[in-house]
Scaffold this motif. Structure first.
Motif, PDB file in Angstrom:
ATOM      1  N   GLU B   5       0.835  -1.211   0.000  1.00  0.00           N
ATOM      2  CA  GLU B   5       0.000   0.000   0.000  1.00  0.00           C
ATOM      3  C   GLU B   5       0.867   1.257   0.000  1.00  0.00           C
ATOM      4  O   GLU B   5       0.600   2.219  -0.721  1.00  0.00           O
ATOM      5  CB  GLU B   5      -0.928   0.015   1.224  1.00  0.00           C
ATOM      6  CG  GLU B   5      -2.075  -0.987   1.138  1.00  0.00           C
ATOM      7  CD  GLU B   5      -2.755  -1.238   2.495  1.00  0.00           C
ATOM      8  OE1 GLU B   5      -3.759  -1.961   2.518  1.00  0.00           O
ATOM      9  OE2 GLU B   5      -2.254  -0.703   3.526  1.00  0.00           O
ATOM     10  N   GLY B   6       1.892   1.240   0.830  1.00  0.00           N
ATOM     11  CA  GLY B   6       2.762   2.404   0.937  1.00  0.00           C
ATOM     12  C   GLY B   6       3.504   2.671  -0.359  1.00  0.00           C
ATOM     13  O   GLY B   6       3.545   3.792  -0.860  1.00  0.00           O
ATOM     14  N   PRO B  26      11.277  10.466  -3.260  1.00  0.00           N
ATOM     15  CA  PRO B  26      10.110  10.395  -4.135  1.00  0.00           C
ATOM     16  C   PRO B  26       8.934  11.160  -3.508  1.00  0.00           C
ATOM     17  O   PRO B  26       8.866  11.293  -2.290  1.00  0.00           O
ATOM     18  CB  PRO B  26       9.810   8.898  -4.190  1.00  0.00           C
ATOM     19  CG  PRO B  26      10.330   8.356  -2.886  1.00  0.00           C
ATOM     20  CD  PRO B  26      11.530   9.197  -2.547  1.00  0.00           C
ATOM     21  N   LEU B  27       8.056  11.682  -4.335  1.00  0.00           N
ATOM     22  CA  LEU B  27       6.850  12.368  -3.835  1.00  0.00           C
ATOM     23  C   LEU B  27       5.651  11.439  -4.012  1.00  0.00           C
ATOM     24  O   LEU B  27       5.461  10.856  -5.079  1.00  0.00           O
ATOM     25  CB  LEU B  27       6.618  13.670  -4.603  1.00  0.00           C
ATOM     26  CG  LEU B  27       7.711  14.742  -4.503  1.00  0.00           C
ATOM     27  CD1 LEU B  27       7.285  16.008  -5.253  1.00  0.00           C
ATOM     28  CD2 LEU B  27       8.018  15.078  -3.051  1.00  0.00           C
ATOM     29  N   SER B  28       4.859  11.342  -2.962  1.00  0.00           N
ATOM     30  CA  SER B  28       3.689  10.459  -3.019  1.00  0.00           C
ATOM     31  C   SER B  28       2.497  11.178  -3.645  1.00  0.00           C
ATOM     32  O   SER B  28       2.477  12.406  -3.738  1.00  0.00           O
ATOM     33  CB  SER B  28       3.318  10.003  -1.610  1.00  0.00           C
ATOM     34  OG  SER B  28       2.750  11.100  -0.900  1.00  0.00           O
ATOM     35  N   ARG B  29       1.492  10.382  -4.042  1.00  0.00           N
ATOM     36  CA  ARG B  29       0.262  10.995  -4.576  1.00  0.00           C
ATOM     37  C   ARG B  29      -0.381  11.938  -3.568  1.00  0.00           C
ATOM     38  O   ARG B  29      -0.769  13.051  -3.933  1.00  0.00           O
ATOM     39  CB  ARG B  29      -0.731   9.905  -4.997  1.00  0.00           C
ATOM     40  CG  ARG B  29      -0.511   9.461  -6.398  1.00  0.00           C
ATOM     41  CD  ARG B  29      -1.637   8.585  -6.954  1.00  0.00           C
ATOM     42  NE  ARG B  29      -1.098   7.975  -8.157  1.00  0.00           N
ATOM     43  CZ  ARG B  29      -0.400   6.840  -8.154  1.00  0.00           C
ATOM     44  NH1 ARG B  29      -0.217   6.161  -7.047  1.00  0.00           N
ATOM     45  NH2 ARG B  29       0.089   6.382  -9.292  1.00  0.00           N
ATOM     46  N   PRO B  30      -0.538  11.555  -2.290  1.00  0.00           N
ATOM     47  CA  PRO B  30      -1.129  12.509  -1.334  1.00  0.00           C
ATOM     48  C   PRO B  30      -0.311  13.809  -1.232  1.00  0.00           C
ATOM     49  O   PRO B  30      -0.877  14.887  -1.064  1.00  0.00           O
ATOM     50  CB  PRO B  30      -1.095  11.739  -0.008  1.00  0.00           C
ATOM     51  CG  PRO B  30      -1.103  10.299  -0.404  1.00  0.00           C
ATOM     52  CD  PRO B  30      -0.342  10.223  -1.692  1.00  0.00           C
ATOM     53  N   THR B  31       0.998  13.701  -1.359  1.00  0.00           N
ATOM     54  CA  THR B  31       1.835  14.907  -1.316  1.00  0.00           C
ATOM     55  C   THR B  31       1.577  15.783  -2.537  1.00  0.00           C
ATOM     56  O   THR B  31       1.380  16.997  -2.423  1.00  0.00           O
ATOM     57  CB  THR B  31       3.318  14.499  -1.251  1.00  0.00           C
ATOM     58  OG1 THR B  31       3.540  13.807  -0.012  1.00  0.00           O
ATOM     59  CG2 THR B  31       4.251  15.703  -1.338  1.00  0.00           C
ATOM     60  N   LEU B  32       1.553  15.155  -3.702  1.00  0.00           N
ATOM     61  CA  LEU B  32       1.312  15.912  -4.938  1.00  0.00           C
ATOM     62  C   LEU B  32      -0.080  16.543  -4.921  1.00  0.00           C
ATOM     63  O   LEU B  32      -0.267  17.688  -5.334  1.00  0.00           O
ATOM     64  CB  LEU B  32       1.480  14.990  -6.149  1.00  0.00           C
ATOM     65  CG  LEU B  32       2.930  14.534  -6.384  1.00  0.00           C
ATOM     66  CD1 LEU B  32       2.979  13.309  -7.297  1.00  0.00           C
ATOM     67  CD2 LEU B  32       3.752  15.667  -6.980  1.00  0.00           C
ATOM     68  N   ALA B 272       4.077   8.860   6.505  1.00  0.00           N
ATOM     69  CA  ALA B 272       5.195   7.924   6.725  1.00  0.00           C
ATOM     70  C   ALA B 272       4.768   6.814   7.681  1.00  0.00           C
ATOM     71  O   ALA B 272       4.219   7.084   8.740  1.00  0.00           O
ATOM     72  CB  ALA B 272       6.389   8.680   7.288  1.00  0.00           C
ATOM     73  N   PRO B 273       5.010   5.565   7.312  1.00  0.00           N
ATOM     74  CA  PRO B 273       4.558   4.453   8.157  1.00  0.00           C
ATOM     75  C   PRO B 273       5.440   4.259   9.398  1.00  0.00           C
ATOM     76  O   PRO B 273       6.611   4.652   9.393  1.00  0.00           O
ATOM     77  CB  PRO B 273       4.683   3.240   7.230  1.00  0.00           C
ATOM     78  CG  PRO B 273       5.764   3.608   6.271  1.00  0.00           C
ATOM     79  CD  PRO B 273       5.675   5.102   6.085  1.00  0.00           C
ATOM     80  N   GLU B 274       4.886   3.636  10.406  1.00  0.00           N
ATOM     81  CA  GLU B 274       5.641   3.392  11.651  1.00  0.00           C
ATOM     82  C   GLU B 274       6.864   2.512  11.430  1.00  0.00           C
ATOM     83  O   GLU B 274       7.856   2.634  12.125  1.00  0.00           O
ATOM     84  CB  GLU B 274       4.727   2.706  12.680  1.00  0.00           C
ATOM     85  CG  GLU B 274       3.797   3.662  13.372  1.00  0.00           C
ATOM     86  CD  GLU B 274       2.873   2.930  14.342  1.00  0.00           C
ATOM     87  OE1 GLU B 274       3.281   1.864  14.865  1.00  0.00           O
ATOM     88  OE2 GLU B 274       1.755   3.419  14.542  1.00  0.00           O
ATOM     89  N   TRP B 275       6.749   1.619  10.459  1.00  0.00           N
ATOM     90  CA  TRP B 275       7.818   0.629  10.254  1.00  0.00           C
ATOM     91  C   TRP B 275       8.905   1.138   9.308  1.00  0.00           C
ATOM     92  O   TRP B 275       9.714   0.374   8.795  1.00  0.00           O
ATOM     93  CB  TRP B 275       7.221  -0.669   9.699  1.00  0.00           C
ATOM     94  CG  TRP B 275       6.108  -0.473   8.694  1.00  0.00           C
ATOM     95  CD1 TRP B 275       4.766  -0.473   8.964  1.00  0.00           C
ATOM     96  CD2 TRP B 275       6.225  -0.218   7.284  1.00  0.00           C
ATOM     97  NE1 TRP B 275       4.036  -0.243   7.811  1.00  0.00           N
ATOM     98  CE2 TRP B 275       4.915  -0.079   6.769  1.00  0.00           C
ATOM     99  CE3 TRP B 275       7.312  -0.088   6.416  1.00  0.00           C
ATOM    100  CZ2 TRP B 275       4.662   0.182   5.418  1.00  0.00           C
ATOM    101  CZ3 TRP B 275       7.069   0.167   5.073  1.00  0.00           C
ATOM    102  CH2 TRP B 275       5.741   0.309   4.585  1.00  0.00           C
ATOM    103  N   TRP B 344      12.140   3.289   2.801  1.00  0.00           N
ATOM    104  CA  TRP B 344      11.133   2.323   3.249  1.00  0.00           C
ATOM    105  C   TRP B 344      10.250   1.867   2.104  1.00  0.00           C
ATOM    106  O   TRP B 344       9.583   0.858   2.192  1.00  0.00           O
ATOM    107  CB  TRP B 344      10.318   2.877   4.409  1.00  0.00           C
ATOM    108  CG  TRP B 344       9.551   4.151   4.143  1.00  0.00           C
ATOM    109  CD1 TRP B 344       9.912   5.411   4.473  1.00  0.00           C
ATOM    110  CD2 TRP B 344       8.263   4.271   3.514  1.00  0.00           C
ATOM    111  NE1 TRP B 344       8.949   6.311   4.095  1.00  0.00           N
ATOM    112  CE2 TRP B 344       7.919   5.640   3.504  1.00  0.00           C
ATOM    113  CE3 TRP B 344       7.355   3.348   2.959  1.00  0.00           C
ATOM    114  CZ2 TRP B 344       6.726   6.120   2.960  1.00  0.00           C
ATOM    115  CZ3 TRP B 344       6.160   3.830   2.417  1.00  0.00           C
ATOM    116  CH2 TRP B 344       5.855   5.197   2.423  1.00  0.00           C
ATOM    117  N   TRP B 345      10.261   2.614   1.014  1.00  0.00           N
ATOM    118  CA  TRP B 345       9.455   2.302  -0.166  1.00  0.00           C
ATOM    119  C   TRP B 345      10.188   1.402  -1.156  1.00  0.00           C
ATOM    120  O   TRP B 345       9.612   0.962  -2.143  1.00  0.00           O
ATOM    121  CB  TRP B 345       9.094   3.620  -0.865  1.00  0.00           C
ATOM    122  CG  TRP B 345      10.336   4.444  -1.078  1.00  0.00           C
ATOM    123  CD1 TRP B 345      11.236   4.333  -2.090  1.00  0.00           C
ATOM    124  CD2 TRP B 345      10.851   5.445  -0.199  1.00  0.00           C
ATOM    125  NE1 TRP B 345      12.285   5.203  -1.910  1.00  0.00           N
ATOM    126  CE2 TRP B 345      12.070   5.902  -0.747  1.00  0.00           C
ATOM    127  CE3 TRP B 345      10.400   6.005   1.001  1.00  0.00           C
ATOM    128  CZ2 TRP B 345      12.850   6.890  -0.134  1.00  0.00           C
ATOM    129  CZ3 TRP B 345      11.174   6.988   1.604  1.00  0.00           C
ATOM    130  CH2 TRP B 345      12.377   7.418   1.038  1.00  0.00           C
TER     131      TRP B 345
END
Lengths: 359, 359
Positions: B5-6, B26-32, B272-275, B344-345
């Protein structure tokens, strides 16, 4: 491009009588589109990839060239910065002034110049110009010059009253280095740097670029120390930090700048009409005349596109009330004044709305 | 949020084996999306209007708080900046060092730290750590300390080799002020500022924010002079530039920051995920092991998420060739090395693509 065509480019003008380009200019549709397209381009290229870096350097070079052209400078004399404040800090940090040095400024400067002047360590002498006719400014400033003066540092257009300072006369009379805060000039009145030494540009005000973006003109880049180095400062570097400066004024570049903002600025610079100065002056005159019928106008700033006046009641409260009524002007803290900024996009209806909202 | 998912949030990962978060994340979709929405919001509000300014100050406060939380600091100890370079300049300009003072750094620092160290005027002593086992770094740095040392200034993670420097031990052993370049640490390995004095943060690398954005931790803001003031430096100002500093580390804020970028960063921090630290370490280990089978790995940077290695042939040419093949890593100028950044991605497939593209 006709006036109606030009004005129609700015979505914000459909909603507001937007009279605050002295803080931040309106953004046009081509500018907004360029920003969105660059954001997508960066993602497609993989921000951080080799080809992408090259494209960013090319974009910076194009913007640098256009900004230089605006003020009669060479691209090798222009640094890309975040703001006029940035430019003032870069110059002052490079001059290495001390407590035995003096700088001369005016009594109506923006914090973006005053703060760097103060932290420079030099003694700051303040010429009183704002409450007097502009014709007296030259003499008032000259009278503060002493054998210890190392720099004249002042605005081209005072951000409070719109008065236009006699920069070239000051340079001619004194021969001293002169740092000009160009926040309220470039893009709205004609500017030629000529013999001036340092000139800061705001891209987010009258040039209608995204924020934060600015530029700094340095007449002779070799003569100014790099005091606040970014990665762009050097072309080679020793392990202890000694470096060979980059060519020209690019050595003063304040650092990385957002690519969507640069792309938006490029579009904004390309979109400014030839008749912009005449139209802006005309609208400022119209605004000034209309306000003068009911309010006291502050200062004789007829040569600029800022119109400051004394509203009834508290200025900050008035600015907030006007905003709620769809009219954007700003209050000038500590003065009780409101300031209307008239650009080439301003219409007579904007001015009517301001007058009507003032009640 | 699962790994799949991440990872699916980042459009760039669909096109590239993107292994260069050490330059730009990298930029995520929610960021964009947050960036585009903020751009629209700014237009709807009328950029430059009263309510809009308030919304920007609120956005800045929220981002400041989140960044402080990341490194175990208080928001009153965090300044918002453009970059880690910016943060280094702010600290060095405030310390007022001179030719009788010494600063100690390492032989593997980024220009963003080295250039500000050099222009500070202090003598820069360089500890040799990069070509030795990391276990020797503490002693190598301590051996450069003299009675004239006023500052230790070094990276948390060396940008070249990924070696993790013994910051807290250095502080404990010397008690000296310590400035940390956190460009390659915050967001990818756990960071607690603890007793450290100054710590710079990059928001555009491992935190996956838009560029240029950074932050600066200052343990005791009252003890550092404001050397590069922006408009945020003051809460009141005299006509000659003397000022009462703003509360806390906000006095060091580098100036206005692009609101779309801040909004994008806020979304990135929230996403950002906890892991993340465990996963990034795991992928870096996997990448290191895979590369080691065929290439020489540079340095013992196992505690970081940077993997540098010596490719066959010219590193810059290799980086360009890999880019054309859909793999983004960077070459480290002057070294002949390539550097892969694992976040992490990062997936096993990214690493496979790197190895396969290396031929």
């Amino acid at each position: 491009m006709t006036f109606d065509e030009g004005r129609a480019l700015f979505p914000v003008l459909e909603r507001f009588a937007y009279l605050n380009a002295g803080s931040l200019g309106p953004l046009s549709r081509p500018t907004l589109t360029a920003m969105e397209e660059r954001l997508r381009f960066d993602q497609e290229q993989g921000r951080g990839g080799h080809g992408w870096f090259t494209s960013v350097l090319e974009l910076r070079a194009r913007v640098r060239e256009e900004l230089a052209r605006l003020i009669g400078a060479s691209p090798t004399q222009m640094a890309l910065t975040d703001s006029t404040t940035d430019g003032c800090n870069i110059v002052l940090s490079g001059l290495e002034l001390g407590p035995d040095d003096e700088v001369v400024t005016t009594d109506s400067e923006h914090p973006g110049l005053l703060l760097p002047l103060h932290v420079s360590g030099a003694r700051v002498r303040v010429a009183e110009v704002a409450a007097r006719p502009t014709a007296n400014a030259l003499q008032a400033i000259l009278s503060c010059v002493t054998p210890r003066t190392r720099l004249l540092a002042l605005s081209h257009v005072l951000w409070t009253t719109g008065q236009v300072m006699p920069l070239h006369e000051l340079k001619r009379e004194t021969g001293l280095p002169i740092l000009v805060d160009g926040a309220q000039s470039v893009g709205t009145i004609p500017v030629e740097v000529g013999e001036l030494d340092y000139y800061t540009v705001s891209c987010q005000k009258w040039l209608c670029g995204p924020e934060p973006l600015g530029a700094l003109y340095v007449r002779d880049p070799e003569e100014l120390r790099v005091g606040i180095p970014s990665g762009f400062a050097q072309k080679s570097l020793e392990p202890d930090g000694r470096f060979v400066p980059a060519e020209g004024a690019a050595r003063f570049d304040s650092g990385w700048l957002a690519t969507p903002s640069l792309a938006g600025l490029e579009a904004a610079l390309a979109g400014a009409p030839e008749w912009r100065f005449e139209r802006a002056a005309e609208m400022a005159a119209l605004c000034r005349a209309a306000l003068r019928e009911r309010f006291e106008i502050v200062g004789d700033g007829e040569q600029s596109t800022l119109v400051s006046f004394i509203p009834a009641g508290d200025a900050a409260a008035q600015a907030a009330r006007l905003y709620d009524g769809g009219v954007i002007v700003r209050d000038l803290p500590g003065t009780g004044w409101l300031r209307a900024s008239c650009g080439w996009w301003t219409s007579g209806e904007d001015v009517d709305r301001l007058l009507s909202a003032l009640g």
